[in-house]
Design a protein around this motif. Structure first.
Motif, PDB file in Angstrom:
ATOM      1  N   MET A  17      59.492 -11.485  19.998  1.00 54.41           N
ATOM      2  CA  MET A  17      58.549 -12.646  19.858  1.00 54.41           C
ATOM      3  C   MET A  17      59.421 -13.706  20.473  1.00 54.41           C
ATOM      4  O   MET A  17      60.570 -13.813  20.659  1.00 54.41           O
ATOM      5  N   LYS A  18      58.705 -14.961  20.604  1.00 52.64           N
ATOM      6  CA  LYS A  18      59.297 -16.383  20.935  1.00 52.64           C
ATOM      7  C   LYS A  18      60.120 -16.804  20.013  1.00 52.64           C
ATOM      8  O   LYS A  18      59.953 -16.553  18.782  1.00 52.64           O
ATOM      9  N   LEU A  19      61.394 -17.299  20.405  1.00 56.07           N
ATOM     10  CA  LEU A  19      62.281 -17.905  19.590  1.00 56.07           C
ATOM     11  C   LEU A  19      61.700 -18.659  18.439  1.00 56.07           C
ATOM     12  O   LEU A  19      61.938 -18.760  17.164  1.00 56.07           O
ATOM     13  N   GLU A  20      60.796 -19.577  18.932  1.00 55.95           N
ATOM     14  CA  GLU A  20      60.310 -20.676  18.391  1.00 55.95           C
ATOM     15  C   GLU A  20      59.549 -20.129  17.284  1.00 55.95           C
ATOM     16  O   GLU A  20      59.419 -20.789  16.134  1.00 55.95           O
ATOM     17  N   ASP A  21      58.394 -19.094  17.654  1.00 57.93           N
ATOM     18  CA  ASP A  21      57.533 -18.465  16.698  1.00 57.93           C
ATOM     19  C   ASP A  21      58.550 -18.140  15.554  1.00 57.93           C
ATOM     20  O   ASP A  21      58.000 -17.879  14.314  1.00 57.93           O
ATOM     21  N   TYR A  22      59.519 -17.268  15.737  1.00 61.01           N
ATOM     22  CA  TYR A  22      60.455 -16.606  14.787  1.00 61.01           C
ATOM     23  C   TYR A  22      60.949 -17.918  13.842  1.00 61.01           C
ATOM     24  O   TYR A  22      60.984 -17.608  12.414  1.00 61.01           O
ATOM     25  N   VAL A  23      61.330 -18.982  14.387  1.00 64.64           N
ATOM     26  CA  VAL A  23      61.850 -20.021  13.626  1.00 64.64           C
ATOM     27  C   VAL A  23      60.857 -20.550  12.735  1.00 64.64           C
ATOM     28  O   VAL A  23      60.930 -20.532  11.441  1.00 64.64           O
ATOM     29  N   VAL A  24      59.566 -20.625  12.899  1.00 65.78           N
ATOM     30  CA  VAL A  24      58.508 -20.720  12.167  1.00 65.78           C
ATOM     31  C   VAL A  24      58.360 -20.050  10.972  1.00 65.78           C
ATOM     32  O   VAL A  24      58.138 -20.543   9.777  1.00 65.78           O
ATOM     33  N   SER A  25      58.654 -18.683  11.240  1.00 69.25           N
ATOM     34  CA  SER A  25      58.379 -17.959  10.167  1.00 69.25           C
ATOM     35  C   SER A  25      59.515 -17.489   9.349  1.00 69.25           C
ATOM     36  O   SER A  25      59.351 -17.691   7.948  1.00 69.25           O
ATOM     37  N   VAL A  26      60.623 -18.099   9.674  1.00 67.04           N
ATOM     38  CA  VAL A  26      61.861 -18.398   8.837  1.00 67.04           C
ATOM     39  C   VAL A  26      61.792 -19.244   7.992  1.00 67.04           C
ATOM     40  O   VAL A  26      61.952 -19.358   6.741  1.00 67.04           O
ATOM     41  N   VAL A  27      61.556 -20.596   8.687  1.00 67.13           N
ATOM     42  CA  VAL A  27      61.273 -21.578   7.930  1.00 67.13           C
ATOM     43  C   VAL A  27      60.272 -21.417   6.633  1.00 67.13           C
ATOM     44  O   VAL A  27      60.210 -22.054   5.658  1.00 67.13           O
ATOM     45  N   ALA A  28      59.056 -20.939   6.865  1.00 65.49           N
ATOM     46  CA  ALA A  28      58.168 -20.637   6.077  1.00 65.49           C
ATOM     47  C   ALA A  28      58.651 -19.949   5.088  1.00 65.49           C
ATOM     48  O   ALA A  28      58.078 -20.172   3.677  1.00 65.49           O
ATOM     49  N   GLY A  29      59.431 -19.294   5.111  1.00 64.38           N
ATOM     50  CA  GLY A  29      60.185 -18.248   4.106  1.00 64.38           C
ATOM     51  C   GLY A  29      61.137 -18.930   3.354  1.00 64.38           C
ATOM     52  O   GLY A  29      61.360 -18.615   2.097  1.00 64.38           O
ATOM     53  N   GLU A  30      61.809 -19.627   4.064  1.00 68.78           N
ATOM     54  CA  GLU A  30      63.128 -20.254   3.343  1.00 68.78           C
ATOM     55  C   GLU A  30      62.953 -21.599   2.538  1.00 68.78           C
ATOM     56  O   GLU A  30      63.646 -21.917   1.834  1.00 68.78           O
ATOM     57  N   ILE A  31      61.904 -22.435   2.973  1.00 72.61           N
ATOM     58  CA  ILE A  31      61.970 -23.714   2.356  1.00 72.61           C
ATOM     59  C   ILE A  31      60.454 -23.899   1.901  1.00 72.61           C
ATOM     60  O   ILE A  31      59.382 -23.523   2.848  1.00 72.61           O
ATOM     61  N   SER A  32      59.886 -24.879   0.984  1.00 76.45           N
ATOM     62  CA  SER A  32      58.709 -25.300   0.938  1.00 76.45           C
ATOM     63  C   SER A  32      58.315 -26.436   1.674  1.00 76.45           C
ATOM     64  O   SER A  32      58.700 -27.275   1.968  1.00 76.45           O
ATOM     65  N   PRO A  33      56.954 -26.288   2.027  1.00 76.85           N
ATOM     66  CA  PRO A  33      56.354 -27.235   2.692  1.00 76.85           C
ATOM     67  C   PRO A  33      56.176 -28.560   2.049  1.00 76.85           C
ATOM     68  O   PRO A  33      55.821 -29.683   2.637  1.00 76.85           O
ATOM     69  N   ASP A  34      56.313 -28.448   0.980  1.00 75.38           N
ATOM     70  CA  ASP A  34      56.178 -29.527  -0.179  1.00 75.38           C
ATOM     71  C   ASP A  34      57.462 -30.522   0.047  1.00 75.38           C
ATOM     72  O   ASP A  34      57.422 -31.704  -0.388  1.00 75.38           O
ATOM     73  N   PHE A  35      58.518 -30.051   0.600  1.00 78.59           N
ATOM     74  CA  PHE A  35      59.683 -30.753   0.684  1.00 78.59           C
ATOM     75  C   PHE A  35      59.412 -31.985   1.784  1.00 78.59           C
ATOM     76  O   PHE A  35      58.598 -31.996   2.601  1.00 78.59           O
TER      77      PHE A  35
END
Length: 345
Positions: free
Chosen positions: A78-96
């Motif tokens: 996959m695209k590197l940036e798409d992977y980063v999106v999936s990791v950020v979604a798993g690692e930190i809250s969008p509430d931050f």
């Protein structure tokens, strides 16, 4: 510096040994927290590299724009940036705060690029990284998991995460021209841990720095209660040479603590044991612990959540709330590194 990268590679098998993000609920994926309110930053705009930031096209650190990820046992490119999106979604809250999420995005991208450049490990030779947070990083497939993860707030949560990744597109942290081992954990104690105190290798940019704000993490303070027999049973499998006969008050001797407060090594049943081994053996949130013994009942009280090296996610949250930008947060937690923009096309 190649030497630093090689040393760092040796750490990757243990870097994510326990969950890094502090959850409000116990879940199979402990790298998220339930959302109560999510607010997107509608004023985000793109900007050119800041003063002191590099734009680099050197072949040695330019990604090919793609990364291969082992997801549910299947290798996906996959695209590197798409992977980063999936990791950020798993690692930190969008509430931050936005700046904390941006900092996480840069750390996740940097770590992914580091893993890609240092070669595929024996654990998954068919992929650069995997979706196991115990080995690489958490991974959330937003197409299939967003609704279950955030419910009615799924669209807003995704927008926040994607915007933070887009705002930092191509940005990584480098040291002497190479991507760093950008490890992170949920909540460090008052200070972060040095890599040498946790994994035995001294990494110039993974030193102990002040990290306020971690106490806001619901699991910053925790306690594990075990009986003497339970500890004997666990130790028999991994530390059979430890002498755990007699009164438990004589089991723990001569502990050595790091500057940040974590136990580097200690005598346990007459055997010298690393703090990380004790953390795993006892099922503790961190190596920064004390023990209280009441007969055959032992209570282990911990401070902090995670290995405590590198970026502290709750520390980043606090820093962002105090007005710091993501590049300032990253410079604090990874001293001596350079924020670099690479081509991911």
């Amino acid at each position: 510096m190649r030497k630093v990268l090689v040393i760092g590679l040796l750490l990757t098998a243990v870097i994510y040994i326990l969950p890094v993000f502090c959850g409000l609920l116990e879940q199979e994926e402990p790298l998220s927290i339930p959302q109560e309110s999510v607010a997107a930053d509608a004023e985000i705009t793109e900007s050119p590299p800041a003063e002191g930031e590099q734009t680099v096209t050197d072949e040695s650190i330019v990604a090919n724009g793609e990364i291969t990820v082992l997801v549910d046992g299947e290798a996906r490119t996959m695209k590197l940036e798409d992977y980063v999106v999936s990791v950020v979604a798993g690692e930190i809250s969008p509430d931050f705060p936005t700046e904390a999420i941006r900092a996480q995005a840069v750390a996740a991208r940097t770590y992914a690029l580091y893993k890609q450049k240092t070669g595929r490990p024996a654990q998954h030779e068919e992929a650069d990284v995997c979706d196991d947070p115990a080995h690489c990083a958490a991974f959330v497939d937003l197409k299939t998991e967003a609704a279950a993860r955030w419910g009615e707030q799924a669209d807003t949560a995704q927008d926040v995460i994607r915007q933070a990744v887009e705002d930092t597109a191509g940005q990584v942290l480098t040291y002497e021209g190479e991507p760093i081992v950008a490890v992170f954990s949920s909540a460090a104690g008052e200070k972060t841990e040095r890599a040498v105190d946790v994994w035995g290798s001294d990494i110039p940019y993974l030193q102990s720095v002040d990290s306020p704000g971690g106490e806001a993490c619901p699991k910053y303070y925790d306690a594990v209660v075990l009986t003497a027999d339970e500890i004997r049973e666990r130790a028999a499998k991994t530390l059979p040479s430890a002498d755990l006969s007699g009164d438990p008050s004589g089991w723990f001797k001569a502990s050595e603590r790091s500057e940040a407060g974590g136990i580097v090594r200690m005598k346990f049943g007459g055997v010298e044991v690393k703090g990380t081994v004790m953390r795993t053996l006892l099922g503790l949130n961190s190596t920064n612990f004390t023990v209280k013994i009441d007969g055959n009942t032992l209570t282990f009280t911990t401070t902090g959540y995670g290995h405590g090296v590198g970026l502290s996610q709750w520390g980043a949250k606090y820093s962002a709330e105090q007005g710091q930008t993501y590049d300032e947060i990253l410079a604090h937690y990874y001293p001596g590194t350079t924020l670099t923009t690479i081509s991911t096309e």
